[in-house]
Design an enzyme around this catalytic site. Structure first.
Site, PDB file in Angstrom:
ATOM      1  N   GLY A  61       2.846  12.371  -3.384  1.00  0.00           N
ATOM      2  CA  GLY A  61       4.122  12.641  -2.746  1.00  0.00           C
ATOM      3  C   GLY A  61       4.511  11.639  -1.688  1.00  0.00           C
ATOM      4  O   GLY A  61       5.646  11.595  -1.262  1.00  0.00           O
ATOM      5  N   ASP A 108      -2.616  17.425   5.049  1.00  0.00           N
ATOM      6  CA  ASP A 108      -2.692  17.500   3.577  1.00  0.00           C
ATOM      7  C   ASP A 108      -4.152  17.405   3.130  1.00  0.00           C
ATOM      8  O   ASP A 108      -4.494  16.591   2.275  1.00  0.00           O
ATOM      9  CB  ASP A 108      -1.842  16.393   2.949  1.00  0.00           C
ATOM     10  CG  ASP A 108      -1.526  16.680   1.485  1.00  0.00           C
ATOM     11  OD1 ASP A 108      -1.701  17.842   1.049  1.00  0.00           O
ATOM     12  OD2 ASP A 108      -1.114  15.750   0.769  1.00  0.00           O
TER      13      ASP A 108
END
Length: 746
Positions: free
Chosen positions: A425, A540
């Protein structure tokens, strides 16, 4: 008057001939219906298997409705239009979420769609949210690569006066976002942060929908009463899953059968499409489907006095006898030959001189423009700030190197696709070899917000100074490109995720190795949280972001979502970002990011190392799809030893499994303040390893051991589709995680 009537008669005759030619071009097989209601159905689509290329192109025509309604057979959705350029338009409903006084939910609808042979167009569609207290998520599945994608949009406002003008969808009352490429299935839901209690008088409902770009224009009245129930959505289609070069080898199945047709590869997803060659029109999927266009009967470039001559695939313009020229721009009398020779020589010399001069000017301007563009990108990406930061830190610690674009292009063979290590991402990572023969990982970032440049530069400078054996080292960056390029040390043995879940290409990780990896990763995160001058929250943490070097030493990587925590704060308010399955539920609800958000994600990593199961998998039964919920539920029932990965049962110590599972359970607590810090987690795991060196008890993994395992885990409840559908179930457990399953479609 008579002359005008004659000209009008000629125009009518030409138009009639053109219409006859157009109508005679076949678009469907003989004896097959050309339409269903108002929809024209061109081959390779058809209403039966005999009338279509194969079963994936069948259009179901409901003759009982008036007018007849066409449906896409594999998903039972209404088809609005079919284009031979590889696009298909369907009608798809809106997901809604409505409330009454007191914040009581009265209606919630969820929409999902699974496709086997089509992809949702990422270029032609937008995910749109309408409401003043509305959060919507869309989960997509890329069937070709087996990847799951999650994105979303949030729209907040608390006063009617805050609503922007009609037509704008900028985040106040309405927001929109793009969707990833290659999705063959998706589901989306609309929900609320405060049950619309603050905006109920002018906005009782929130709405989410996928819509063709340009097909929806926001109106402020939509917040009070939203009349639309469906919107057009564009799908991409193609023939088969081969390229043109591969498909031509099998003549019997090659779809571009028309003599005057061409093949080109699909831009989104596998397969190919056919098109009539220039100067031809019709259906390239049918024999003799591409027919010559009579340009002389239509518009052409022949000037007055020139004669138009139609030829196969084009036309020619001919000047009258005694004249010469191309018939499109000039028709003049033929000059004498000696004059022609003089003119030809003069023109040739002038043209050559002009070409040489033009080439030199073009080359100089292009080079100057390229230099200015690199300078613009360097300033735009914070190059001056970066140089100031380097000068400030030079001499005290190791600082990042500034690479040139030419160096990194040479290292990656001009960013060749064969050098791609992975995509995420926050960017694409390439494998590169520098001039000093060092192998590095080069990441193309996706930073496009100028307001984030200062924070990005600060993070680059800070990360370059981090020197921890379990954190991937940032070597430098390149700022003279449109998007910044980051250069990291190369870690050769892939990710933990690959070795746990990719059985075809993995190293079997023993329990001892897994315990060491968990300890090293926890130590790295603890170092980031509490041992450096400016703490960093990773944001993350997951098994795909923990790499293994040639000695299987853990390396925490991918700081694209990370945030620096100012010394005077212990939390940050940000847009929610992370990976579904690892995302801290408290952060998801409040948007308040703390170091305990990393602790929760690390708890999921521990559960993954213990069980060998993915954090979120739609291949498992519905109640087991979310690993955190499944893991805690199993501990509550005393079933730890039943869910432990079979690959470690031979060398695992039962007492150690209990201790690690207890650490994971505490990391997965609902309230962040009740979770341990990463420093405490790292110390406990390190202590467990030290103890293991002095006493390693061999304990049989019998079912009797399971009776004394951990206490209660959170229960879950399901929110069913209010329309009665069974395609998507959202389970909200006590830690507010969302479990989503994609069913078989409506």
């Amino acid at each position: 008057m008579a002359k005008q009537l004659l000209q009008l008669l000629i125009v009518v005759i030409i138009f009639s001939a053109t219409q006859t030619q157009t109508q005679s071009i076949p678009m469907q097989k003989p004896n097959c219906p050309n339409n269903c209601g108002s929809l024209t159905i061109p081959f390779p689509f058809g209403t039966t298997e005999e009338c279509s290329l194969d079963s994936s192109f069948i259009i179901t025509c409901n003759q009982t409705s008036s007018p007849p309604t066409p449906f896409l057979s594999e998903s039972n959705t209404t088809v609005l239009n079919i284009s031979l350029n590889g696009e298909l338009q369907i009608s798809y409903p809106v997901a809604s979420d409505c409330y009454t006084e007191g914040g009581k939910r009265v209606n919630q609808t969820i929409q999902d769609l699974n496709l086997k042979h089509f992809h949702i167009s990422s270029k032609r569609n937008k995910f749109t949210v309408v409401g003043c207290d509305t959060l919507a998520l869309v989960l997509g599945v890329e069937s070709d690569q087996g990847k799951n994608y999650t994105t979303g949009c949030i729209s907040l406002c608390n006063r009617r006066d805050d609503i922007v003008a009609n037509g704008s969808c900028s985040g106040t009352g309405c927001c929109e976002t793009s969707i990833p490429e290659g999705l063959s299935g998706f589901a989306y839901i609309s929900t609320s942060l405060n049950n619309h209690t603050d905006v109920l008088d002018f906005n009782p409902c929130g709405y989410a929908f996928l819509v063709e770009e340009g097909a929806y224009s926001f109106l402020s009245t939509d917040l009070v009463h939203f009349e639309k129930t469906t919107f057009p959505v564009v799908l991409d289609w193609a023939v088969g899953n081969q390229t043109c070069q591969e498909a031509r080898k099998n003549v019997s199945s090659y779809a571009c059968v028309s003599q005057n047709s061409e093949c080109f590869n699909a831009t989104e997803g596998p397969g190919y499409l056919c098109n009539c060659s220039h100067g031809f029109q019709g259906n390239p999927y049918l024999p003799h489907g591409c027919q010559d266009i009579n340009e002389c009967a239509e518009s052409n470039e022949c000037i007055d006095g020139a004669k138009c001559i139609n030829v196969l695939g084009g036309y020619n313009c001919s000047c009258p006898k005694g004249y010469e020229g191309d018939g499109k721009t000039t028709c003049h009398r033929k000059p004498r030959r000696d004059i022609i020779l003089i003119i030809a020589l003069s023109v040739s010399v002038m043209v050559i001189a002009l070409l040489i001069g033009s080439f030199y000017v073009y080359w100089a301007l292009k080079k100057r423009k390229l230099i200015k563009l690199k300078e613009q990108f360097f300033q735009q990406n914070g190059g001056l700030l970066f140089q100031q930061q380097i000068a400030r830190h030079r001499g005290s610690t190791e600082t990042a190197k500034v690479f040139t674009e030419a160096e990194l292009k040479d290292a990656t063979n001009n960013f060749d696709e064969g050098r791609v290590l992975g995509q995420g991402g926050h960017g694409t990572v390439y494998r590169g070899i520098l001039h000093d023969n060092r192998t590095v990982a080069i990441k193309k970032s996706k930073i496009s917000d100028p307001s984030q440049i200062e924070q990005f530069i600060n993070e680059v400078v800070l990360l370059s100074q981090i020197n921890h054996r379990n954190v991937v080292k940032l070597l430098g960056c390149c700022l003279e490109t449109q998007v910044p390029l980051l250069v990291y040390e190369f870690i050769p043995n892939g990710t933990i995720h690959e070795h746990l879940h990719d059985q075809s290409n993995s190293i079997k990780l023993t329990w001892k190795t897994r315990l060491r990896i968990a300890t090293e990763a926890a130590g790295a995160l603890a170092y980031l949280h509490s041992s450096i001058s400016t703490p960093i929250i990773h944001r993350d943490v997951k098994t795909t972001n923990i790499l293994l070097d040639h000695n299987l030493i853990a390396k925490v990587s991918d700081f694209g979502a990370s945030r620096i925590v100012p010394l005077d704060k212990n939390q940050l308010t940000t847009l929610v970002q992370g990976t579904l399955g690892y995302l801290d539920p408290e952060y998801f609800q409040t948007s308040n990011l703390t170091e305990k958000s990393d602790v929760y994600s690390f708890g999921v990593v521990l559960a993954e190392l213990l069980t060998g199961k993915k954090a979120l998998s739609f291949e498992r039964p519905e109640e087991d799809r979310n690993l955190a919920v499944y893991f805690l539920s199993s501990l509550k029932e005393g079933m730890l030893l039943n869910i432990v990965d079979s690959h470690i049962t031979d060398d695992a110590n039962v007492e150690q499994l209990r201790v690690v599972s207890d650490i994971a359970k505490r990391c997965l607590r609902v309230r962040g303040e009740e979770r341990p810090t990463m420093k405490e987690v790292a110390m406990e795991l390190e202590g467990l390893r030290v103890t293991e060196k002095h006493r390693w008890e061999s304990v049989n993994l019998s079912s009797e051991e399971t009776e004394k395992l951990l206490k209660a885990a959170p229960s879950a409840f399901n929110v069913e589709d209010s329309a009665g559908g069974s395609g998507v179930t959202y389970g909200f457990d006590s830690i507010n995680r969302i479990s989503i399953s994609l069913g078989g479609g409506r």
